[in-house]
Design an enzyme around this catalytic site. Structure first.
Site, mmCIF file in Angstrom:
data_model
loop_
_atom_site.group_PDB
_atom_site.id
_atom_site.type_symbol
_atom_site.label_atom_id
_atom_site.label_comp_id
_atom_site.label_asym_id
_atom_site.label_seq_id
_atom_site.Cartn_x
_atom_site.Cartn_y
_atom_site.Cartn_z
ATOM 1 N N LYS A 176 27.901 23.981 9.806
ATOM 2 C CA LYS A 176 27.606 24.646 8.536
ATOM 3 C C LYS A 176 28.390 24.001 7.403
ATOM 4 O O LYS A 176 29.577 23.690 7.542
ATOM 5 C CB LYS A 176 27.955 26.137 8.650
ATOM 6 C CG LYS A 176 27.601 26.973 7.422
ATOM 7 C CD LYS A 176 27.929 28.432 7.673
ATOM 8 C CE LYS A 176 27.607 29.309 6.467
ATOM 9 N NZ LYS A 176 27.882 30.747 6.726
ATOM 10 N N SER A 225 24.242 33.829 5.945
ATOM 11 C CA SER A 225 24.332 32.611 5.157
ATOM 12 C C SER A 225 24.249 31.336 5.994
ATOM 13 O O SER A 225 24.108 30.249 5.461
ATOM 14 C CB SER A 225 25.664 32.624 4.393
ATOM 15 O OG SER A 225 26.763 32.661 5.313
ATOM 16 N N SER A 256 26.192 36.976 8.930
ATOM 17 C CA SER A 256 25.680 35.628 8.693
ATOM 18 C C SER A 256 25.438 34.779 9.926
ATOM 19 O O SER A 256 24.953 33.658 9.814
ATOM 20 C CB SER A 256 26.630 34.879 7.747
ATOM 21 O OG SER A 256 26.661 35.505 6.499
#
Length: 454
Positions: free
Chosen positions: A81, A150, A174
């Site tokens: 990420k 996210s 997330s």
């Protein structure tokens, strides 16, 4: 018949590479081909350089051929990420404020992945600064729908077969929510199990590293490689890393017992999700009991939001000072709300973790895991939201381990995840329970299908 490497489990791929049946270059090449085919439609990657990945793969193949020891993740591509620092590779945190930012050092978890033989495939898309503004990523089951956030790119990359493994973070929902929407396994460990130094901090009391995979053992394998004490992260403790993979692949001593939890003031839930949970409860029979969580849980989501916003106002101060005009209205609103939180209210909110976990003890004394929805239903239509994290935030506040299992789907084939929650620190037991449940339901389904054809 040629094997499609992009559809195999990570543990299978690792073992094939270790035996010399395939090479790390073979696997990376297959992943790059898959990415080339579907990335224009799904937009999972913030940064990707095929030659960078192949260079790592060639070095790992040479190491194996030399007879040198290999790590637990040898030759496995992993998506990272884009809020997690990678040395000499852009980490832009999903914001124009950090455009062109290239860290000098790896985050601790990235260094551990490299030491375990993982290939850093690239940087996956995050929402703006890991908050709620939707990213460019699309749901692989229906590109007109959100993949969640996210950790959107990480969930998409695994679900679409671009990589077998990916890393995300969770401050609200997330990891668990995108895994539910995209139909993969998502695992959020107990708070403090994986160190966070070198990761964009949003809310240090809540921020937790999580993983995406296609199976529970794969998720355990990846999480274990990153676990352990991080001297720069006070949330971690100097103690041995847990044996997640070994436990997750073992048989439980007795059949697990589950608690199907009804949350106080429950979020609005899709009838299809409710029906799926009821059907699962019927299948489990006397192995599940319905429980009501203590009334105090009704205020947990509001408390989590208060902590998140107050700490975000502090953690994002420098970003706001450098580029408030580049921030989305949604992010600015949350930061401004955080500035308005009184110190007494923030400090009082921090006490809730212990209170909530004390309330869970009566459940975990009788049950191995709590069952609840991982999301209100399938991914919502449209791209203007990342979905509701109401089923996830309370567990992030508690710091409990949680795992999404891709067990449910709508008639249209849209995934809906089941969430299992365990006691703080019981990560290995939770993963073993999750693996048992997956195997049990698959076995039951196979038996029913055989009965129908008999």
């Amino acid at each position: 018949m040629a094997v499609n490497l992009t559809q195999l489990y990570a543990t299978d791929l690792r073992d094939r590479i270790a035996r010399g049946e395939i090479s790390a270059v073979d696997l990376v090449t297959a992943c790059l081909k898959r990415i080339h085919e579907i990335e224009p439609q799904l937009q999972a990657w913030a940064w990707l350089d095929g030659e960078y990945a192949l260079e790592q793969a060639r070095a790992l193949d040479a190491r194996r051929k030399s007879g040198a020891p290999i790590g637990a993740l040898h030759g496995l591509p992993v998506g990272i990420k884009d809020v997690i620092d990678t040395a000499r590779v852009p980490t832009e945190n999903g914001t124009g404020i950090d455009k062109g930012r290239v860290p000098r050092e790896d985050a601790v978890l990235v260094a551990r992945l490299r030491a375990a033989g993982a290939i850093i495939m690239g940087k996956t898309v995050t929402t703006e600064m890991a908050f709620m503004q939707p990213s460019k990523s699309r749901n692989p089951h229906d590109p007109s729908r959100t993949p969640g956030g996210s950790s959107s790119g990480s969930a998409v990359a695994v679900a679409a077969g671009m990589v077998p493994l990916a890393v995300g973070t969770q401050t609200g929902g997330s990891v668990i929510r995108p895994a539910s929407f995209c139909g993969v396994v998502g695992f959020k460990p107990s708070f403090g199990m994986i160190g966070r130094s070198g990761i964009l901090p949003q809310s240090p009391f809540l921020d937790t590293v999580g993983v995406f995979a296609r199976s529970v053992p794969d998720a355990a394998l990846l999480a274990e490689a990153m676990a352990g004490h991080d001297p720069a992260d006070r949330a971690t403790a100097p103690m041995p890393a847990p044996r997640l993979h070994q436990t997750a692949t073992s048989e439980p001593p007795v059949h697990p017992h589950f608690a199907l939890a009804d949350l106080p003031a429950p979020p609005e839930t899709d009838p299809r999700m409710r029906a799926a949970l009821d059907e699962l409860a019927d299948m489990l029979g006397d192995q599940v009991e319905r429980v009501d969580l203590p009334p105090i849980f009704a205020e947990a989501q509001q408390t989590r939001t208060r902590i998140n916003q107050a700490e975000m106002a502090k953690c994002y101060y420098n970003h706001e000072r450098r580029g408030r005009d580049l921030m989305s209205p949604q992010l600015i609103e949350a930061i401004d709300a955080g500035k308005a939180v009184l110190a007494r209210d923030y400090l009082a909110a921090l006490d809730w973790r212990d209170v909530l976990n004390a309330g869970l003890e009566r459940v975990f004394e009788r049950c191995d895991a709590i069952i609840c929805a991982a999301s209100p239903g399938p991914a919502p239509d449209g791209l203007n939201s990342t979905g509701d994290s109401a089923f996830n935030g309370i567990w992030t506040l508690c710091g409990t381990p949680a795992v999404t299992l891709p067990l449910f789907a709508t008639e249209e084939g849209l995934p809906m995840g089941l969430q299992l929650v365990g006691r703080v620190g019981d990560d290995a037991r939770l993963l073993r329970t999750a693996a048992w449940l997956m195997q049990h339901l698959e076995s039951q389904q196979t038996t029913e299908q055989m009965g129908e054809t008999a």
